[in-house]
Design an enzyme around this catalytic site. Structure first.
Site, short mmCIF file in Angstrom:
data_model
loop_
_atom_site.label_atom_id
_atom_site.label_comp_id
_atom_site.label_asym_id
_atom_site.label_seq_id
_atom_site.Cartn_x
_atom_site.Cartn_y
_atom_site.Cartn_z
N SER A 89 0.80 -1.23 0.00
CA SER A 89 0.00 0.00 0.00
C SER A 89 0.83 1.28 0.00
CB SER A 89 -0.93 0.01 1.22
OG SER A 89 -1.84 -1.05 1.17
N PHE A 253 -10.21 6.15 17.35
CA PHE A 253 -11.29 5.33 17.89
C PHE A 253 -10.86 3.92 18.30
CE2 PHE A 253 -13.10 8.43 14.88
CZ PHE A 253 -13.82 9.20 15.79
N GLU A 297 -10.50 5.99 3.53
CA GLU A 297 -10.03 4.64 3.25
C GLU A 297 -10.83 3.60 4.02
OE1 GLU A 297 -6.13 1.71 3.64
OE2 GLU A 297 -6.56 3.22 5.17
N HIS A 306 -6.20 -10.74 3.94
CA HIS A 306 -4.95 -11.33 4.44
C HIS A 306 -5.25 -12.48 5.40
CE1 HIS A 306 -1.99 -8.81 2.59
NE2 HIS A 306 -2.41 -7.69 3.14
N HIS A 344 -4.44 -1.92 -4.57
CA HIS A 344 -4.01 -3.19 -5.14
C HIS A 344 -5.15 -4.19 -4.99
CE1 HIS A 344 -3.69 -4.57 -1.01
NE2 HIS A 344 -2.96 -3.49 -0.75
#
Length: 494
Positions: A89, A253, A297, A306, A344
């Site tokens: 990233s 948060f 994001e 992952h 990606h």
């Protein structure tokens, strides 16, 4: 769910005048006329085309439409970094934020800077981010992430480092009173929402939710940001009180990444949703006459992939789509450019030839297994069912050994099962948090992987770009991801 959001495109896009001008690399970028006052850039971390397709089926059905499906301008983005075919990233977000390709692990430098300066020859020149340009032009700026706010994607908006993992240092680059402050941010980032509180809290100190800090320098950046004029909030109740007078604001948060959307209801502090953070940010930033730049994001799509857990990847992608719908409902597209892309993709796909639900078939079938008929989400989280072209009977597709397989699979990752394959419907392999899933439709299920790895990997194929609003017509064709920067920069007149 995202099923009820419909874009009103007529009149919001057609009225935008544009002029073609040459840009970097002989690419053509359309200038919005007048320039886009606001730019909102949504990034689905790890949100490849297969993830979007699966999210659509999961959320609104095979033939349904997500919010992004209704965007009028689309393109493909090539994601390779300067030194790898498949990137992480750091270089991809740096490319999208600066227009310059760089190496894996590097944020905000060009290709002559290697990860962690392993050649010990020093860093090259810093590249300029779109957020920095916006801040220098007097625009309000904001960064939102469901990951840590110091993680690679959000960090690429406001920091520069040859080591994306040095998050303690990244946290200081946005602090106006620190000696390492990134002065290219002018007066600073106006709004920061996300996780990563541990990089703002001293080691040995417990934060508001009882988690240990990670700073070895003993500094409490929560207090230092407040001393620099920032409002600080850490839970949903504090978040709900924020308004334009609260700027600049730091909202942290979670100690690490924010909760996955599926798990958010269990959070101690009651985290806001991505849509709520997006709407709040627009409300707070839009008061500036010069406009704003906002990056949002959905960072945990990537983390679920992952882990080999498609359920959380798709529910987080669905939450991103809802946030995009919320943004469109709260801006004027005649003066706002909205761009969505991914840094990606992942080695994640839909396998076999899964039969669509019975109700969606235009013909009569023969016998149908109960598991096929009862499967929710168009059967996406199920084994693959096919139809016999002679009898019309529906049956479970199998591998060469006669064992059924699931529609969703990974090329590698923790979902690998050693030994002979097991029927997914009776598979008791421990999944999320070591729970025993009740079949492939269980949120704890780890989708099968072909290659055993502790963490599933990114993949190198193109990802999608979607755009709507002022200056969006430039989004077409197949481009290097650096083009996204040019589209946003030129459209906003920076």
């Amino acid at each position: 769910m995202s099923s009820t959001t419909t874009l009103q495109l007529a009149g919001s896009v057609a009225c935008l005048g544009a002029l073609l001008v040459p840009s970097v690399g002989a690419q053509q970028v359309q200038v919005a006329n007048p320039p886009a006052r606001n730019v909102i850039f949504f990034v689905g971390d790890g949100m490849g085309v297969s993830t979007i397709t699966a999210t659509r089926i999961f959320s609104v059905g095979v033939s349904g439409q997500l919010v992004v499906d209704q965007f009028p301008f689309t393109a493909l983005s090539r994601t390779y970094s300067s030194d790898t075919i498949t990137p992480d990233s750091a270089p991809t977000m740096s490319a999208m934020m600066t227009g310059i390709n760089t190496n894996n692990g590097v944020i905000g430098f060009g290709p002559d800077t290697e990860n962690r300066d392993f050649n010990q020859n020093g860093d090259g020149a810093r590249t300029t981010t779109l957020l920095e340009l916006a801040a220098q032009a007097g625009k309000k700026t904001g960064v939102i992430s469901t990951a840590r706010i110091t993680h690679a994607t959000p960090a690429a908006c406001y920091s520069h480092t040859n080591n994306r993992d040095n998050e303690n240092a990244i946290a200081l680059q946005a602090l106006p009173s620190d000696a390492t402050y990134n002065t290219a941010l002018a007066t600073g980032v106006d709004l920061l929402f996300g996780g990563g509180r541990r990089f703002f809290v001293p080691s040995g100190t417990l934060d508001e939710e009882g988690d240990n800090g990670a700073r070895g320098d003993g500094r409490d950046l929560r207090a230092e940001y407040q001393a620099a004029g920032y409002s600080y909030v850490w839970n949903k109740s504090g978040f709900s009180l924020l308004d334009q007078s609260s700027l600049p604001v730091l909202g942290l948060f979670e100690a690490s990444h924010m909760e996955f959307e599926y798990d958010r209801v269990f959070d101690v502090g009651g985290e806001p949703t991505l849509a709520q953070m997006t709407t709040k940010a627009i409300d707070m930033l839009e008061g500036d006459q010069d406009g704003f730049f906002l990056m949002v994001e959905a960072g945990r799509i990537d983390h679920a992939h992952h882990a080999g857990n498609a359920w959380r990847a798709l529910t987080d992608c669905e939450a991103l789509d809802e946030a995009i719908g919320a943004a469109i409902a709260n801006v004027n597209l005649a003066e706002t450019l909205i761009v969505i892309s991914a840094d990606h993709s992942h080695v994640f796909n839909i396998a076999g030839y899964p039969l669509r639900p019975h109700a969606e078939l235009a013909y009569q079938t023969g016998t149908e297994p109960a598991n096929y008929l009862q499967a929710p989400h168009s059967g996406l989280f199920n084994i693959v069912y096919d139809i016999d072209s002679v009898t019309g009977n529906v049956f479970a597709s199998t591998d060469s050994n006669g064992v059924p397989y699931t529609a969703l699979v990974y090329g590698n990752g923790p979902g690998y099962r050693s030994g002979p394959r097991i029927n997914p419907l009776t598979d008791t392999t421990p999944g999320w948090n070591n729970a025993i899933p009740n079949g492939p439709g269980d949120p704890a299920y780890f989708q099968e992987a072909a290659v055993p790895m502790s963490s599933e990997t990114h993949s190198g194929e193109e990802v999608a770009i979607y755009a709507i609003g002022a200056g969006s017509r430039s989004v077409r064709g197949t481009k290097k991801n650096t083009y996204i920067f040019e589209v946003m920069r030129v459209a906003s007149g920076l």
